[in-house]
Motif scaffolding. Sequence first.
Motif, PDB file in Angstrom:
ATOM      1  N   ASP A  34       0.826  -1.205   0.000  1.00  0.00           N
ATOM      2  CA  ASP A  34       0.000   0.000   0.000  1.00  0.00           C
ATOM      3  C   ASP A  34       0.863   1.259   0.000  1.00  0.00           C
ATOM      4  OD1 ASP A  34      -2.320   1.499   0.044  1.00  0.00           O
ATOM      5  OD2 ASP A  34      -2.494   1.455   2.226  1.00  0.00           O
ATOM      6  N   ILE A  35       1.924   1.258   0.814  1.00  0.00           N
ATOM      7  CA  ILE A  35       2.807   2.430   0.915  1.00  0.00           C
ATOM      8  C   ILE A  35       3.553   2.663  -0.394  1.00  0.00           C
ATOM      9  CG2 ILE A  35       4.895   3.315   2.024  1.00  0.00           C
ATOM     10  CD1 ILE A  35       3.941   1.998   4.596  1.00  0.00           C
ATOM     11  N   ASN A  36       3.998   1.586  -1.035  1.00  0.00           N
ATOM     12  CA  ASN A  36       4.742   1.729  -2.294  1.00  0.00           C
ATOM     13  C   ASN A  36       3.887   2.368  -3.379  1.00  0.00           C
ATOM     14  OD1 ASN A  36       7.214   0.746  -1.444  1.00  0.00           O
ATOM     15  ND2 ASN A  36       6.699  -1.382  -1.898  1.00  0.00           N
ATOM     16  N   GLN A  37       2.590   2.086  -3.361  1.00  0.00           N
ATOM     17  CA  GLN A  37       1.691   2.719  -4.329  1.00  0.00           C
ATOM     18  C   GLN A  37       1.590   4.219  -4.064  1.00  0.00           C
ATOM     19  OE1 GLN A  37      -1.964   0.541  -3.905  1.00  0.00           O
ATOM     20  NE2 GLN A  37      -1.251  -1.211  -5.118  1.00  0.00           N
ATOM     21  N   LYS A  38       1.476   4.576  -2.788  1.00  0.00           N
ATOM     22  CA  LYS A  38       1.385   5.996  -2.432  1.00  0.00           C
ATOM     23  C   LYS A  38       2.726   6.697  -2.608  1.00  0.00           C
ATOM     24  CE  LYS A  38      -2.469   5.694   0.820  1.00  0.00           C
ATOM     25  NZ  LYS A  38      -2.952   4.407   0.336  1.00  0.00           N
ATOM     26  N   LEU A  39       3.797   5.920  -2.554  1.00  0.00           N
ATOM     27  CA  LEU A  39       5.130   6.498  -2.732  1.00  0.00           C
ATOM     28  C   LEU A  39       5.289   7.097  -4.125  1.00  0.00           C
ATOM     29  CD1 LEU A  39       7.750   6.834  -1.104  1.00  0.00           C
ATOM     30  CD2 LEU A  39       8.549   4.682  -2.079  1.00  0.00           C
ATOM     31  N   ASN A  40       4.539   6.569  -5.089  1.00  0.00           N
ATOM     32  CA  ASN A  40       4.601   7.111  -6.445  1.00  0.00           C
ATOM     33  C   ASN A  40       4.147   8.564  -6.487  1.00  0.00           C
ATOM     34  OD1 ASN A  40       5.544   4.710  -7.586  1.00  0.00           O
ATOM     35  ND2 ASN A  40       3.476   3.877  -7.784  1.00  0.00           N
ATOM     36  N   ILE A  41       3.210   8.928  -5.624  1.00  0.00           N
ATOM     37  CA  ILE A  41       2.746  10.315  -5.566  1.00  0.00           C
ATOM     38  C   ILE A  41       3.876  11.227  -5.087  1.00  0.00           C
ATOM     39  CG2 ILE A  41       1.099  11.894  -4.474  1.00  0.00           C
ATOM     40  CD1 ILE A  41      -0.835   9.571  -4.259  1.00  0.00           C
ATOM     41  N   ILE A  42       4.594  10.762  -4.051  1.00  0.00           N
ATOM     42  CA  ILE A  42       5.734  11.540  -3.542  1.00  0.00           C
ATOM     43  C   ILE A  42       6.791  11.691  -4.625  1.00  0.00           C
ATOM     44  CG2 ILE A  42       7.539  11.632  -1.790  1.00  0.00           C
ATOM     45  CD1 ILE A  42       4.826  12.000  -0.589  1.00  0.00           C
ATOM     46  N   LYS A  43       7.031  10.630  -5.381  1.00  0.00           N
ATOM     47  CA  LYS A  43       8.037  10.676  -6.441  1.00  0.00           C
ATOM     48  C   LYS A  43       7.655  11.699  -7.512  1.00  0.00           C
ATOM     49  CE  LYS A  43       9.620   5.890  -5.923  1.00  0.00           C
ATOM     50  NZ  LYS A  43       9.681   4.531  -6.545  1.00  0.00           N
ATOM     51  N   MET A  44       6.380  11.768  -7.833  1.00  0.00           N
ATOM     52  CA  MET A  44       5.926  12.699  -8.859  1.00  0.00           C
ATOM     53  C   MET A  44       6.071  14.157  -8.408  1.00  0.00           C
ATOM     54  SD  MET A  44       4.880  11.169 -11.632  1.00  0.00           S
ATOM     55  CE  MET A  44       3.789  12.372 -12.371  1.00  0.00           C
ATOM     56  N   LEU A  45       5.931  14.391  -7.110  1.00  0.00           N
ATOM     57  CA  LEU A  45       5.919  15.761  -6.596  1.00  0.00           C
ATOM     58  C   LEU A  45       7.278  16.252  -6.101  1.00  0.00           C
ATOM     59  CD1 LEU A  45       2.610  15.586  -4.500  1.00  0.00           C
ATOM     60  CD2 LEU A  45       2.909  16.575  -6.779  1.00  0.00           C
ATOM     61  N   SER A  46       8.258  15.359  -6.049  1.00  0.00           N
ATOM     62  CA  SER A  46       9.522  15.720  -5.389  1.00  0.00           C
ATOM     63  C   SER A  46      10.687  15.920  -6.350  1.00  0.00           C
ATOM     64  CB  SER A  46       9.892  14.630  -4.373  1.00  0.00           C
ATOM     65  OG  SER A  46      10.052  13.366  -5.019  1.00  0.00           O
ATOM     66  N   HIS A  47      10.411  16.313  -7.562  1.00  0.00           N
ATOM     67  CA  HIS A  47      11.491  16.553  -8.527  1.00  0.00           C
ATOM     68  C   HIS A  47      12.468  17.583  -7.965  1.00  0.00           C
ATOM     69  CE1 HIS A  47      13.552  17.652 -12.269  1.00  0.00           C
ATOM     70  NE2 HIS A  47      13.097  16.500 -12.760  1.00  0.00           N
ATOM     71  N   THR A  48      13.740  17.345  -8.204  1.00  0.00           N
ATOM     72  CA  THR A  48      14.763  18.209  -7.602  1.00  0.00           C
ATOM     73  C   THR A  48      14.795  19.611  -8.205  1.00  0.00           C
ATOM     74  OG1 THR A  48      16.404  17.330  -9.151  1.00  0.00           O
ATOM     75  CG2 THR A  48      16.241  16.260  -6.992  1.00  0.00           C
ATOM     76  N   GLN A  49      14.215  19.800  -9.385  1.00  0.00           N
ATOM     77  CA  GLN A  49      14.239  21.120 -10.017  1.00  0.00           C
ATOM     78  C   GLN A  49      12.947  21.892  -9.784  1.00  0.00           C
ATOM     79  OE1 GLN A  49      16.813  22.474 -11.513  1.00  0.00           O
ATOM     80  NE2 GLN A  49      18.179  20.704 -11.514  1.00  0.00           N
TER      81      GLN A  49
END
Length: 457
Positions: A34-49
């Motif tokens: 469940d957490i890994n699925q939600k982790l995709n949202i964090i990945k989309m929003l956390s771009h370094t630029q």
Amino acid sequence: MEKNIPNNNTVKILGLKFDTKMNWIQHLKYLKTDINQKLNIIKMLSHTQWGGDEHTLIRIHRQLIRVKLDYGAILYQSTSHPHLKIIDSALNSSIRLCIGAFKSSPIESIRNIAQEAPPELRRAEKTLLYAASITRNTDNPANKHIVETIQIVNEDKIQLGSILKVNPYSYPPWTFKLEINMELAQNKKENTNPIIYQEHLRKVLDNYQNCNMFFTDASKTEKGAIAVLKTIEFIQIQDKMLTNNLILTDSLSTLRSLENNTNPTDIAKNIQEKTNDLKLRGINITFIWVPGHTNIRGNEMADQAAKEAAQPNNLNIQFLDTVTYDDIKTHIKSKSLIKWQTHWSKQQTKLNEIKNTIFNWRDPDLSRKEKILMNRLRIGHTRLTHQHLMAKEEPTQCTVCGVALTVKHVITECYQYAEDLKTYNIPPNLYEALGPDSKNTSNMLTFLKKSDLYDKI
């Protein structure tokens, strides 16, 4: 037609997966998925630029991921430490993405920057808070199953047995209204002469003839409300000797909480319950607010008595052993912070060398990219200095000095950047150069840009 009843080794109850071995592995694996699925949202929003700012990302992390791990933590925290690593890795990845730390960064440093306590400390805190919460109600059957927390309670000197007990109302709360007089609160204290308060109080008391008066003193904690509660308990044991009573307190917050019948504090609920019980027995209590430190004799005497009671060598006061759930809650959270600080002080990371506290360093007005750069420099793990770990190569060497390339070397030792560091007023030690001072932070970012290191961190 005969059908076989399937035999399931797991059952899901209220979002928790119980298995036959009660080792919580199935539930932890379910959480990880469940957490890994939600982790995709964090990945989309956390771009370094162009990603979201750190504060917003951490709030999203707490609402999406941490809250899932908090639910049921008081149960599954009893499993073995290796099993808990199943979910801890996903949790760590989420925090790292939020602050933009390099992949090789020590997890303790990442947690410090993100203001996220180690999960084992958080689970222990949740367990203690739950134990304190159910202790308030002696009829709660869960009281028999908090034995495992006793050791932690004893270590932290938490007085669960002294928590003020709270039971459901014995009467419909909307059918009973307390007699509360707050006429004196109409005048602002800073604009009102004490003599005016004294005269106003005399007029108020003229309406309450032949009443017993009790003055109580407020304090910065809920002890002021406890003083009111203890006064009512004193009236209770007098057995109708005190029929009409006035309780005069300088705690305005206490009286306002007594007016709340929908969601009162624990102390307010006890006061409401006991006052109603007395009224049914023909004993009346009226609450009156009086301003403190305005030379009202009874209030001044109560204030003096409270100061004497607060002395550590006073053995005659026996009423101060009562604590509320909110008091215990504050104590538990304070103990958790102390444990985290102690844990952090024992670490040997690069961040420890410049930041010896767990409290936040604020960097206002930094872009996402700039904040990530400062986080990586402070942690001591950057793409420039630790890319070799990802590529499984030999450690990077400084081409000018011939030594290992580290953040400390670049900022305080390297001959290649010595002139630029002096030009942009970079302090010669890491604590000042990478500390929370906004001017030094601005100078550091300027130095990185001018020395072509900005895109290599």
